[in-house]
Design a protein around this motif. Structure first.
Motif, PDB file in Angstrom:
ATOM      1  N   ALA A  15       0.812  -1.216   0.000  1.00 17.03           N
ATOM      2  CA  ALA A  15       0.000   0.000   0.000  1.00 17.03           C
ATOM      3  C   ALA A  15       0.842   1.261   0.000  1.00 17.03           C
ATOM      4  O   ALA A  15       0.573   2.205  -0.744  1.00 17.03           O
ATOM      5  CB  ALA A  15      -0.944  -0.004   1.205  1.00 17.03           C
ATOM      6  N   ASP A  16       1.890   1.314   0.806  1.00 14.29           N
ATOM      7  CA  ASP A  16       2.636   2.561   0.949  1.00 14.29           C
ATOM      8  C   ASP A  16       3.576   2.820  -0.218  1.00 14.29           C
ATOM      9  O   ASP A  16       3.499   3.854  -0.867  1.00 14.29           O
ATOM     10  CB  ASP A  16       3.425   2.566   2.262  1.00 14.29           C
ATOM     11  CG  ASP A  16       3.988   3.951   2.560  1.00 14.29           C
ATOM     12  OD1 ASP A  16       3.174   4.882   2.717  1.00 14.29           O
ATOM     13  OD2 ASP A  16       5.215   4.098   2.605  1.00 14.29           O
ATOM     14  N   VAL A  17       4.487   1.887  -0.511  1.00  9.12           N
ATOM     15  CA  VAL A  17       5.454   2.147  -1.571  1.00  9.12           C
ATOM     16  C   VAL A  17       4.773   2.258  -2.932  1.00  9.12           C
ATOM     17  O   VAL A  17       5.139   3.095  -3.763  1.00  9.12           O
ATOM     18  CB  VAL A  17       6.574   1.090  -1.591  1.00  9.12           C
ATOM     19  CG1 VAL A  17       6.054  -0.285  -1.984  1.00  9.12           C
ATOM     20  CG2 VAL A  17       7.706   1.524  -2.510  1.00  9.12           C
ATOM     21  N   MET A  21      18.535   3.911   2.365  1.00 11.39           N
ATOM     22  CA  MET A  21      17.157   3.520   2.120  1.00 11.39           C
ATOM     23  C   MET A  21      16.396   3.271   3.421  1.00 11.39           C
ATOM     24  O   MET A  21      15.169   3.253   3.430  1.00 11.39           O
ATOM     25  CB  MET A  21      17.110   2.289   1.221  1.00 11.39           C
ATOM     26  CG  MET A  21      17.750   2.511  -0.152  1.00 11.39           C
ATOM     27  SD  MET A  21      17.884   1.010  -1.149  1.00 11.39           S
ATOM     28  CE  MET A  21      16.177   0.762  -1.619  1.00 11.39           C
ATOM     29  N   TYR A  22      17.135   3.093   4.500  1.00  9.66           N
ATOM     30  CA  TYR A  22      16.521   2.915   5.809  1.00  9.66           C
ATOM     31  C   TYR A  22      16.430   4.238   6.575  1.00  9.66           C
ATOM     32  O   TYR A  22      16.113   4.250   7.759  1.00  9.66           O
ATOM     33  CB  TYR A  22      17.325   1.897   6.625  1.00  9.66           C
ATOM     34  CG  TYR A  22      17.195   0.492   6.096  1.00  9.66           C
ATOM     35  CD1 TYR A  22      16.166  -0.334   6.525  1.00  9.66           C
ATOM     36  CD2 TYR A  22      18.086   0.000   5.152  1.00  9.66           C
ATOM     37  CE1 TYR A  22      16.038  -1.626   6.037  1.00  9.66           C
ATOM     38  CE2 TYR A  22      17.966  -1.290   4.655  1.00  9.66           C
ATOM     39  CZ  TYR A  22      16.941  -2.090   5.102  1.00  9.66           C
ATOM     40  OH  TYR A  22      16.813  -3.365   4.613  1.00  9.66           O
ATOM     41  N   GLY A  23      16.711   5.323   5.902  1.00  3.48           N
ATOM     42  CA  GLY A  23      16.639   6.633   6.532  1.00  3.48           C
ATOM     43  C   GLY A  23      15.312   7.311   6.275  1.00  3.48           C
ATOM     44  O   GLY A  23      14.321   6.672   5.874  1.00  3.48           O
ATOM     45  N   PRO A  24      15.257   8.629   6.480  1.00  3.69           N
ATOM     46  CA  PRO A  24      14.010   9.381   6.310  1.00  3.69           C
ATOM     47  C   PRO A  24      13.481   9.306   4.882  1.00  3.69           C
ATOM     48  O   PRO A  24      14.250   9.170   3.924  1.00  3.69           O
ATOM     49  CB  PRO A  24      14.410  10.818   6.675  1.00  3.69           C
ATOM     50  CG  PRO A  24      15.676  10.689   7.454  1.00  3.69           C
ATOM     51  CD  PRO A  24      16.374   9.488   6.921  1.00  3.69           C
ATOM     52  N   VAL A  58      13.584   7.634  -1.758  1.00  9.51           N
ATOM     53  CA  VAL A  58      13.338   6.783  -0.591  1.00  9.51           C
ATOM     54  C   VAL A  58      11.942   7.105  -0.058  1.00  9.51           C
ATOM     55  O   VAL A  58      11.581   8.277   0.088  1.00  9.51           O
ATOM     56  CB  VAL A  58      14.400   7.020   0.489  1.00  9.51           C
ATOM     57  CG1 VAL A  58      14.066   6.255   1.766  1.00  9.51           C
ATOM     58  CG2 VAL A  58      15.778   6.632  -0.031  1.00  9.51           C
ATOM     59  N   THR A  59      11.149   6.076   0.225  1.00  9.43           N
ATOM     60  CA  THR A  59       9.781   6.324   0.695  1.00  9.43           C
ATOM     61  C   THR A  59       9.550   5.866   2.125  1.00  9.43           C
ATOM     62  O   THR A  59       8.547   6.233   2.735  1.00  9.43           O
ATOM     63  CB  THR A  59       8.754   5.611  -0.210  1.00  9.43           C
ATOM     64  OG1 THR A  59       8.922   4.199  -0.086  1.00  9.43           O
ATOM     65  CG2 THR A  59       8.923   6.042  -1.658  1.00  9.43           C
ATOM     66  N   GLY A  60      10.449   5.029   2.673  1.00 12.38           N
ATOM     67  CA  GLY A  60      10.214   4.517   4.015  1.00 12.38           C
ATOM     68  C   GLY A  60       9.105   3.457   3.995  1.00 12.38           C
ATOM     69  O   GLY A  60       8.644   3.045   2.927  1.00 12.38           O
ATOM     70  N   PRO A  61       8.664   3.017   5.188  1.00 13.38           N
ATOM     71  CA  PRO A  61       9.151   3.401   6.513  1.00 13.38           C
ATOM     72  C   PRO A  61      10.594   2.949   6.753  1.00 13.38           C
ATOM     73  O   PRO A  61      11.117   2.108   6.033  1.00 13.38           O
ATOM     74  CB  PRO A  61       8.178   2.711   7.476  1.00 13.38           C
ATOM     75  CG  PRO A  61       7.394   1.764   6.663  1.00 13.38           C
ATOM     76  CD  PRO A  61       7.581   2.052   5.238  1.00 13.38           C
ATOM     77  N   THR A  62      11.230   3.555   7.780  1.00 10.86           N
ATOM     78  CA  THR A  62      12.654   3.339   7.983  1.00 10.86           C
ATOM     79  C   THR A  62      13.006   1.883   8.240  1.00 10.86           C
ATOM     80  O   THR A  62      14.100   1.449   7.891  1.00 10.86           O
ATOM     81  CB  THR A  62      13.162   4.211   9.146  1.00 10.86           C
ATOM     82  OG1 THR A  62      12.383   3.917  10.325  1.00 10.86           O
ATOM     83  CG2 THR A  62      13.026   5.685   8.828  1.00 10.86           C
TER      84      THR A  62
END
Length: 201
Positions: free
Chosen positions: A7-9, A56-59, A78-82
Motif C-alpha cells: 500500500a505505501d510504496v 534507504m533505511y533513513g528518512p 526513498v519512501t520509508g518506513p525506515t
C-alpha cells in the motif's frame, strides 16, 4: 516475494507520476517509475542491508543514487518506513524546462529527439545532472528559488487518472511483480526488457 504490504510504496510510486523533479537547472515531469519494497523485496538493494543501501533505511524523500553496471547513475526516491527501506526508481520523464541544458548533458541536439532526453533511468539522471554528490539530498527541503542548484521534487500533483502497470525492468528476482507504473501513451516511457536471468513463469 514475501507478503510486504504494497500500500505505501506503491501509493507513493503512483503519486510521483506527473510530478516534477528539478535537478541542476533542468525540470523533468516524471512519467515512469518502479517501486521496490526494501527488506521484504528480493529485487531491492535494501533486501540485504549494506553500507550502500543504508540510506534507504533513513528518512523518506531522500535521494538514493547508485551506479548501474558501473556505467549509468540511477535516481531513487526513498519512501520509508525506515524499518522497511522501500524506495521508488525514477525510470523516465519529460524535460519541461532547461531543455538546452539537458540536450548538452545528453550529447544530442535535434529537437525531434527530445522525448529521449530523460527516457530510461540512466538518461533521466544524466539529463538532471545528478551525481553521487547528490546522494542523501532532502527532496522536500525548502530553498531560495534564485539560489537553488541541487535536486528537489516539485509540488505534489493529482495522481493521473490513467496509470498503467507491469513487471519491473531487468530484475532477476520477483520479476513478475507488477510494480512498474507509467503514464500510458507518453512517448518518454521506456521499453520493457525482461532480465534473461529471470525465471520464466
Amino acid at each position: 516475494m514475501s507478503a510486504v504490504d504494497p500500500a505505501d510504496v506503491v501509493r507513493r510510486a503512483r503519486e510521483l507520476l506527473g510530478r516534477t523533479i528539478i535537478g541542476h537547472g533542468v525540470t523533468v515531469r516524471i512519467t515512469e517509475v518502479e517501486a521496490y519494497g526494501g527488506c521484504e523485496d528480493p529485487a531491492s538493494h535494501a533486501f540485504t542491508r549494506t553500507p550502500r543501501s543504508e540510506i534507504m533505511y533513513g528518512p523518506a524523500y531522500r535521494l538514493y543514487v547508485y551506479r548501474s553496471y558501473g556505467i549509468h547513475l540511477c535516481a531513487n526516491v526513498v519512501t520509508g518506513p525506515t524499518e522497511i527501506g522501500a524506495a521508488v526508481l525514477l525510470r523516465a520523464g519529460e524535460v519541461v524546462d532547461g531543455t538546452e541544458v539537458a540536450r548538452f548533458r545528453r550529447g544530442q541536439t535535434p529537437p525531434e529527439r527530445d522525448h529521449h532526453l530523460a527516457r530510461g533511468p540512466g538518461n533521466l539522471a544524466r539529463a538532471l545532472g545528478i551525481t553521487l554528490d547528490d546522494l542523501g539530498t532532502d527532496l522536500l527541503a525548502e530553498h531560495d528559488e534564485e539560489e537553488f542548484v541541487g535536486v528537489r521534487l516539485g509540488p505534489q500533483t493529482p495522481v493521473a487518472d490513467a496509470i498503467a502497470s507491469g513487471p519491473r525492468v531487468g530484475v532477476s528476482k520477483a520479476a513478475d511483480v507488477l510494480w512498474r507504473f507509467w503514464l500510458p501513451g507518453d512517448p518518454t516511457v521506456s521499453a520493457y526488457r525482461r532480465s534473461p536471468r529471470a525465471p520464466r513463469s
